[in-house]
Design a protein around this motif. Sequence first.
Motif, PDB file in Angstrom:
ATOM      1  N   GLU A   1     -37.565  20.055   8.542  1.00 51.01           N
ATOM      2  CA  GLU A   1     -36.772  20.782   9.548  1.00 51.01           C
ATOM      3  C   GLU A   1     -37.374  20.695  10.956  1.00 51.01           C
ATOM      4  OE1 GLU A   1     -36.494  24.879   8.312  1.00 51.01           O
ATOM      5  OE2 GLU A   1     -38.626  24.989   7.872  1.00 51.01           O
TER       6      GLU A   1
ATOM      7  N   ASP B   1     -38.955  19.306   3.284  1.00 50.62           N
ATOM      8  CA  ASP B   1     -38.973  20.225   4.425  1.00 50.62           C
ATOM      9  C   ASP B   1     -39.155  19.578   5.807  1.00 50.62           C
ATOM     10  OD1 ASP B   1     -38.616  22.644   5.555  1.00 50.62           O
ATOM     11  OD2 ASP B   1     -40.647  23.386   5.180  1.00 50.62           O
TER      12      ASP B   1
ATOM     13  N   MET C   1     -39.365  30.353   6.125  1.00 51.25           N
ATOM     14  CA  MET C   1     -38.308  30.142   7.113  1.00 51.25           C
ATOM     15  C   MET C   1     -36.904  30.366   6.573  1.00 51.25           C
ATOM     16  SD  MET C   1     -39.480  29.169  10.162  1.00 51.25           S
ATOM     17  CE  MET C   1     -38.215  28.190  10.938  1.00 51.25           C
ATOM     18  N   ASN C   2     -36.636  29.811   5.384  1.00 53.45           N
ATOM     19  CA  ASN C   2     -35.256  29.739   4.894  1.00 53.45           C
ATOM     20  C   ASN C   2     -35.123  30.400   3.533  1.00 53.45           C
ATOM     21  OD1 ASN C   2     -34.358  27.662   7.012  1.00 53.45           O
ATOM     22  ND2 ASN C   2     -36.167  26.715   6.115  1.00 53.45           N
TER      23      ASN C   2
ATOM     24  N   LYS D   1     -30.575  25.413  -0.186  1.00 51.89           N
ATOM     25  CA  LYS D   1     -31.350  25.865   0.972  1.00 51.89           C
ATOM     26  C   LYS D   1     -30.375  26.344   2.037  1.00 51.89           C
ATOM     27  CE  LYS D   1     -35.308  24.464   3.822  1.00 51.89           C
ATOM     28  NZ  LYS D   1     -36.471  23.566   3.946  1.00 51.89           N
TER      29      LYS D   1
HETATM   30 MG   LIG Z   1     -39.837  24.825   6.308  1.00 52.00          MG
END
Ligand SMILES: [Mg+2]
Length: 320
Positions: A236, A234, A36-37, A52
């Motif tokens: 998110e 994580d 994702m990041n 991040k």
């Molecule tokens: Mg993630």
Amino acid sequence: MIDLNEHSSLEMLQALPLWKENEQLLSRESAGESNMNLVLRINTNLRSVILKQSKAYVRKFPQIPAPIERIEIEHTYFQLLQGDEILKQYSPRILLYYPEEHILLIEDLGNGIDFTFLYKPASQLAYDDLESLSKYLNALHQLKLPNFPDNSAMKKLNHEHIFHFPFLEENGFDLDSIQPGLQELSLTYKTDHLLKNAISKLSKRYLADGDCLLQGDFYPGSWLKTTDGLKVIDPEFGFMGEREFDLGVFAAHLDLAQQEESVFKDFLQLYQHPFSMELLNAYQGVEIMRRLIGIAQVPVSLDLTQKKSLLDKARMLILT
Ligand SMILES: [Mg+2]
Ligand SMILES: Nc1ncnc2c1ncn2[C@@H]1O[C@H](COP(=O)(O)OP(=O)(O)OP(=O)(O)O)[C@@H](O)[C@H]1O
């Protein structure tokens, strides 16, 4: 926006207003597996940190848009957990938040490993780690935080990939590229209207607001093995929802990792909050399915026959 990547120069990174006085960046590398990041480990003359950065797209698949404000969720979540004596032991500290560039600087928990080794044949979740996971969820699931952001954009994205996309007959994702025969096997479930109705109902519960803070993606890729014990990262996808969602996702990954039934039973002995087993089962079933026939695959060690029996189990979990 400064769109950083693994190859961004040290000069470029040094120029960001993230560093202490006299702090000199020495090296940077990718921090580990991520889709994702952008997640970098940066060594300086003073420390090692994790940087991040969220982007308006999925880093690995730039053609897929993704809510850039997800880093803010992560920041809010970790900040809240620092205020809890138990949860802070299982979480990295936030060193700095730079919202203008969607950057979070996080304590480096060490170059350890996550728990995705559990998907390898014959690996077992140790009782100590199970205890840590239960302490974490016990503490997390009692937080009442009416002001936590609703994270609706990330929920919408997850909703698509948990409840919708995996069950579309024509979704353009060729499952035979994962394992020959998986595409045909998936059709049994993709054409099961009873099943799809139940999943669609469940998806509405997922989208609704609940009253307890969830990690939102409670699976082995979010757990790190460190010299200081298990840590959870994580968040998110965190949101205020139903406890059964975190519990069901957890149970699903124990199945995907072929753990003994007793592991989750032991966990439930340690878990202190009330929950509905029926709802937990339903979330468990749909998580099993989306990880086997959806796009967010995990590195399971299962042949087609094993996948079929797990998919059948998942179907039963959803329908009964
Ligand atoms: Mg993630
Ligand atoms: N605080 C930390 N300390 C040490 N390593 C970390 C830390 N945070 C992340 N990592 C490493 O970086 C990897 C990716 O981090 P993370 O899962 O937060 O990124 P992501 O882009 O959200 O990943 P995904 O695509 O799986 O959602 C982790 O699996 C871990 O190896």
